[in-house]
Scaffold this active site. Structure first.
Site, PDB file in Angstrom:
ATOM      1  CD  GLU A  72     -42.888  -7.207 -13.505  1.00 15.48           C
ATOM      2  OE1 GLU A  72     -42.866  -8.455 -13.411  1.00 15.48           O
ATOM      3  OE2 GLU A  72     -43.088  -6.450 -12.523  1.00 15.48           O
ATOM      4  CB  SER A 126     -20.401  -0.222 -10.224  1.00 18.62           C
ATOM      5  OG  SER A 126     -21.192  -0.869 -11.183  1.00 18.62           O
ATOM      6  CG  HIS A 161     -30.683   0.971  -4.223  1.00 18.03           C
ATOM      7  ND1 HIS A 161     -30.289   2.281  -4.366  1.00 18.03           N
ATOM      8  CD2 HIS A 161     -29.625   0.219  -4.600  1.00 18.03           C
ATOM      9  CE1 HIS A 161     -29.040   2.324  -4.799  1.00 18.03           C
ATOM     10  NE2 HIS A 161     -28.614   1.082  -4.955  1.00 18.03           N
ATOM     11  CB  SER A 162     -30.997  -2.179  -7.514  1.00 17.45           C
ATOM     12  OG  SER A 162     -30.565  -3.111  -6.535  1.00 17.45           O
TER      13      SER A 162
END
Length: 413
Positions: free
Chosen positions: A89, A175, A304-305
């Site tokens: 959030e 990443s 996923h993200s």
């Protein structure tokens, strides 16, 4: 537990036998032309301990964990869930730049982390925050990393969810997909040469298993006989790519025997099954110096993200099934409730307490200053090189020229 495959050993050469003597395989001659079918068995079975209602199926497989241990499992899984909701959030409100939730995969994190020795080295992909939480990584450090503030162990250099901790033997996440797999093989080979009671575990998703780095890591670890656990979280989707578009074979566990690795497929929503499989794999990896492949079947309930909208490629009904009918947290709660270890009052009290704890860490992280900009130029060379010094001077000239755009009072001195 069913472990598939075995380490291949070259057979002694005997020229008198009418058998293949090729050095690369162990086989018999045949006189019929026949191609091997891709799925020669019905499918590698899924090992589980509990059913969806939290009942132990086979008492011999019950890990017999104490009440305190099981409660810790549950509290870590739900605390991770609470942290996810708050940080997700916060990204949606523009407070942090990016986030990845762990919804639905909590059992794979906690079950595997609990089966390891604290000294074992962990290589994560990016959705293993629960492993680090189980090892004792505090909430304020999670928040500091996501907010890239002055308390961040990475000094604000990484994007959110790229955690790491030298003290907890958790290698910092990077990443690029699957790069951790051959790195873990190298680390495990070093551990083997040190001849100490230590293992390496490497987490990755079924999508990362399509990368060439996975082949390199699997093959190196098998041929060098390394004490390494490959832990695949098969959650159904590699971002938007479903498994039926990711591979044609029988998942990831089926690849293990081809590399000479012992393999197993487990129910990733069953924290006890994950615990048992990881504990046994860890024991044997260290005792026998060989790698193991665990494929934990689970489901990614969240997007996923924060850069992804999964409603574009899967139905709400599909997600709701896994969220309401086959969730690792609810399964463990059923188990505890049946034993009188957890009640509705306990649940309400813990949810309130855990949210308060997460919010306190969240608010503290938000108030902290950003890292000193000088840290951009440290930790690469022992002494700053002329080229870095030139870049540093250029940065500060730019900041001074456009200082209205760079509020330095928000940065640590």
């Amino acid at each position: 537990m069913l472990l598939c495959g075995a380490v291949h050993r070259q057979q002694p050469f005997d020229s008198s036998l009418e058998k293949p003597q090729f050095p690369g395989a162990s086989a018999e001659f045949v006189d019929q032309l026949e191609f091997i079918q891709p799925n020669v068995i019905s499918g590698i079975p899924v090992y589980r301990v509990m059913d969806r209602q939290g009942n132990i199926i086979n008492p011999s497989q019950d890990p017999q964990l104490s009440k305190e241990t099981v409660l810790n499992f549950y509290q870590k899984m739900t605390l991770l869930n609470t942290m996810d909701r708050i940080l997700y959030e916060s990204q949606r409100q523009g407070r942090i730049s990016f986030y990845m939730t762990n919804y639905g995969e909590e059992g794979t994190h906690i079950g595997s982390a609990a089966a390891l020795d604290p000294n074992d080295l962990v290589f994560g992909q990016y959705r293993e925050a629960g492993v680090l939480m189980y090892r004792g990584f505090p909430l304020d450090k999670f928040m500091a990393q996501c907010y890239a503030n002055a308390d961040d162990l990475g000094k604000g250099r990484q994007m959110p969810v790229h955690y790491g901790s030298r003290d907890l033997n958790f290698v910092t996440i990077s990443s690029p997909l699957a790069t951790q797999i051959p790195q873990a093989a190298g680390a495990a080979y070093a551990v083997k040469r040190e001849n100490i009671n230590r293992a390496v575990i490497c987490y990755f998703g079924e999508g990362a298993a399509s990368e060439g780095d996975a082949h390199a890591g699997f093959n190196f670890s098998a041929t060098l006989e390394c004490p390494l656990i490959f832990f695949c979280r098969n959650n159904g989707y590699a971002i938007s790519t479903p498994t039926n578009e990711q591979y044609r074979g029988d998942g990831i566990a089926a690849r293990g025997p081809g590399y000479g690795m012992l393999s197993i497929r487990v129910d990733g929503n069953d924290v006890f099954a994950v615990y048992n499989a990881t504990k046994e794999a860890r024991r044997r990896a260290v005792a026998e110096n060989q790698p193991f492949l665990i494929e934990a079947m689970t489901y990614r309930i969240g997007h996923h993200s924060t850069s992804d909208d999964s409603s574009a490629y899967r139905s709400v009904d599909e997600v709701n099934y896994w969220d309401k009918q086959d969730h690792p947290i609810s399964r463990l709660r059923h188990y505890m409730t049946a034993r009188g270890w957890w009640s509705e009052d306990d649940e309400r009290s813990w949810r309130k307490q855990s949210r308060k704890t997460v919010m306190e860490a969240f608010e503290t992280a938000e108030r902290r200053l950003k890292p000193n900009p000088e840290l951009l130029f440290t930790d690469v060379y022992l002494e700053m090189t002329p080229s870095l010094e030139k870049q540093r001077e250029s940065l500060w000239r730019h900041v001074q020229q456009y200082k209205e755009h760079y509020p330095l009072d928000l940065y640590d001195k």
